[in-house]
Design an enzyme around this catalytic site. Structure first.
Site, PDB file in Angstrom:
ATOM      1  N   HIS A 174      43.317  70.807  57.358  1.00 14.49           N
ATOM      2  CA  HIS A 174      41.680  70.716  57.682  1.00 14.49           C
ATOM      3  C   HIS A 174      40.893  71.857  57.519  1.00 14.49           C
ATOM      4  O   HIS A 174      39.654  71.672  57.344  1.00 14.49           O
ATOM      5  CB  HIS A 174      41.907  70.393  59.336  1.00 14.49           C
ATOM      6  CG  HIS A 174      42.653  69.222  59.491  1.00 14.49           C
ATOM      7  ND1 HIS A 174      42.853  68.831  60.939  1.00 14.49           N
ATOM      8  CD2 HIS A 174      43.143  68.115  58.800  1.00 14.49           C
ATOM      9  CE1 HIS A 174      43.739  67.749  60.918  1.00 14.49           C
ATOM     10  NE2 HIS A 174      43.802  67.445  59.842  1.00 14.49           N
ATOM     11  N   ASP A 232      41.766  64.794  54.725  1.00 17.51           N
ATOM     12  CA  ASP A 232      43.182  65.509  54.508  1.00 17.51           C
ATOM     13  C   ASP A 232      43.284  65.722  53.166  1.00 17.51           C
ATOM     14  O   ASP A 232      43.699  66.673  52.454  1.00 17.51           O
ATOM     15  CB  ASP A 232      44.161  64.517  55.190  1.00 17.51           C
ATOM     16  CG  ASP A 232      44.587  64.878  56.355  1.00 17.51           C
ATOM     17  OD1 ASP A 232      44.353  65.905  56.975  1.00 17.51           O
ATOM     18  OD2 ASP A 232      45.558  63.935  57.040  1.00 17.51           O
ATOM     19  N   HIS A 239      50.254  64.018  52.429  1.00 17.26           N
ATOM     20  CA  HIS A 239      50.332  65.548  52.176  1.00 17.26           C
ATOM     21  C   HIS A 239      51.392  65.773  50.844  1.00 17.26           C
ATOM     22  O   HIS A 239      51.014  66.380  49.796  1.00 17.26           O
ATOM     23  CB  HIS A 239      50.775  66.326  53.223  1.00 17.26           C
ATOM     24  CG  HIS A 239      49.978  66.225  54.286  1.00 17.26           C
ATOM     25  ND1 HIS A 239      48.449  66.663  54.331  1.00 17.26           N
ATOM     26  CD2 HIS A 239      50.201  65.975  55.655  1.00 17.26           C
ATOM     27  CE1 HIS A 239      48.014  66.427  55.470  1.00 17.26           C
ATOM     28  NE2 HIS A 239      48.716  65.839  56.202  1.00 17.26           N
ATOM     29  N   HIS A 270      39.567  60.041  57.737  1.00 15.70           N
ATOM     30  CA  HIS A 270      40.406  61.192  57.931  1.00 15.70           C
ATOM     31  C   HIS A 270      41.481  61.413  56.854  1.00 15.70           C
ATOM     32  O   HIS A 270      41.655  62.559  56.582  1.00 15.70           O
ATOM     33  CB  HIS A 270      41.119  61.270  59.510  1.00 15.70           C
ATOM     34  CG  HIS A 270      41.713  62.497  59.582  1.00 15.70           C
ATOM     35  ND1 HIS A 270      41.559  63.624  60.016  1.00 15.70           N
ATOM     36  CD2 HIS A 270      43.210  62.792  59.366  1.00 15.70           C
ATOM     37  CE1 HIS A 270      42.193  64.644  60.120  1.00 15.70           C
ATOM     38  NE2 HIS A 270      43.394  64.147  59.719  1.00 15.70           N
TER      39      HIS A 270
END
Length: 305
Positions: free
Chosen positions: A78, A241, A264, A237
């Protein structure tokens, strides 16, 4: 010349670590040109500096974690996303715990901190990584791809079979040539499912998670009293990310990112695949503003903010 940026003055804040539940002090300091973004664990007997880099990302199960010499800094995505959105090239990030504080679960608090510190240009050319040919990684039905594109745009598709998510849309595309990161992405909060939070806590994780820093869903609905900040906040969101995950490559990307159910880990695999193929990218600078992509021109907006 399109120049590098750092902040004008030191700024700090205190927050809670999402997984540890412990108080964390975060200090952001100006850094010289060509430093990059460097995280430092100041709580260790000997401080450990961990420069943000694709190869420094280790654990990616629940967040992007930078690792070096046994030291870790978790949940960097973030803050990295906010740095990308505001065009911050050089920054010292000091933390006294192994996690960046979660704040409200979005990048908005970090944007506010950076803007409060002030942003200044430095006397060095901003370097970009320009994608020259498509690079793609897959894992089952998950996909992440970078393609040549003169600018920076992202397209993300999620697939959460949940009534609250279905209502808001599972796909979002954004081109920063004509869209503001601060307005359209930065405020999108992380989200999770109540049954997963309980399981994580039994593992000693998510101890700092609450309705104050995440959207929490049960089997049927959203548990937060607050309304969604965007109609499609969930997928936005994921784009937030992804911007943070991609920025650990060390420079802004000139290209298009396309993802289906990525996270991720896959985002980091994508960066490693890009860097492993020297024909897939080149490092470029822009001596003349008019030659640079509109998304990165400061007179339009800072970085793509």
């Amino acid at each position: 010349m399109l120049k590098q940026r750092t902040i004008k003055s030191l700024v700090k804040t205190v927050g809670i670590g999402l997984h540890s539940g412990r108080k964390v002090t975060l200090t952001l300091r100006p850094a010289p040109a060509d430093t990059g973004i460097v995280f430092t664990r100041v709580d260790l007997p000997e401080a450990v500096e961990i420069p943000a880099a694709a190869g420094a990302i280790g654990d990616t199960r629940l967040a992007s974690v930078l690792q070096k010499d046994g030291a870790r800094v978790s949940t960097v995505e973030h803050l990295m996303s906010a740095c990308a959105g505001l065009g911050i090239d050089n920054l010292y990030v000091d933390v006294d715990a192994e996690e960046i504080p979660i704040m409200d679960g979005s990048a908005a608090s970090f944007v506010f901190l950076l803007q409060s510190a002030g942003i200044e240009q430095q006397n060095a050319a901003k370097r970009f990584i320009r994608v020259k040919k498509a690079v793609e990684v897959r894992e089952g039905d998950k996909l992440a791809r970078l393609e040549p594109f003169f600018g920076f745009k992202l397209s993300f598709t999620i697939d959460f079979r949940h009534p609250a998510v279905d209502k808001t849309g599972q796909n979002f595309e954004i081109d920063f040539a004509d869209t503001s990161y601060v307005r359209e992405i930065a405020r999108a909060r992380t989200f999770g499912f109540a049954h997963e939070v309980e399981a994580l806590r039994e593992m000693g994780l998510a101890r700092g998670g609450s309705l104050d820093n995440a959207i929490v869903l049960d089997e049927h609905r959203m548990l937060n009293n607050e309304e969604l900040r965007y109609g499609d906040e969930f997928v936005r969101h994921k784009i937030l990310d992804a911007i943070g995950d991609l920025y650990v490559v060390g420079h802004p990307l000139i290209g298009a990112y396309v993802a289906h159910k990525s996270g991720h880990g896959l985002n980091n695999q994508l960066l490693r695949a890009l860097l492993a193929d020297q024909e897939a990218y080149e490092v470029v600078t822009f001596d003349r503003m008019e030659d640079a992509p509109v998304a990165f021109l400061p007179q339009v907006q800072p970085a793509f903010a």
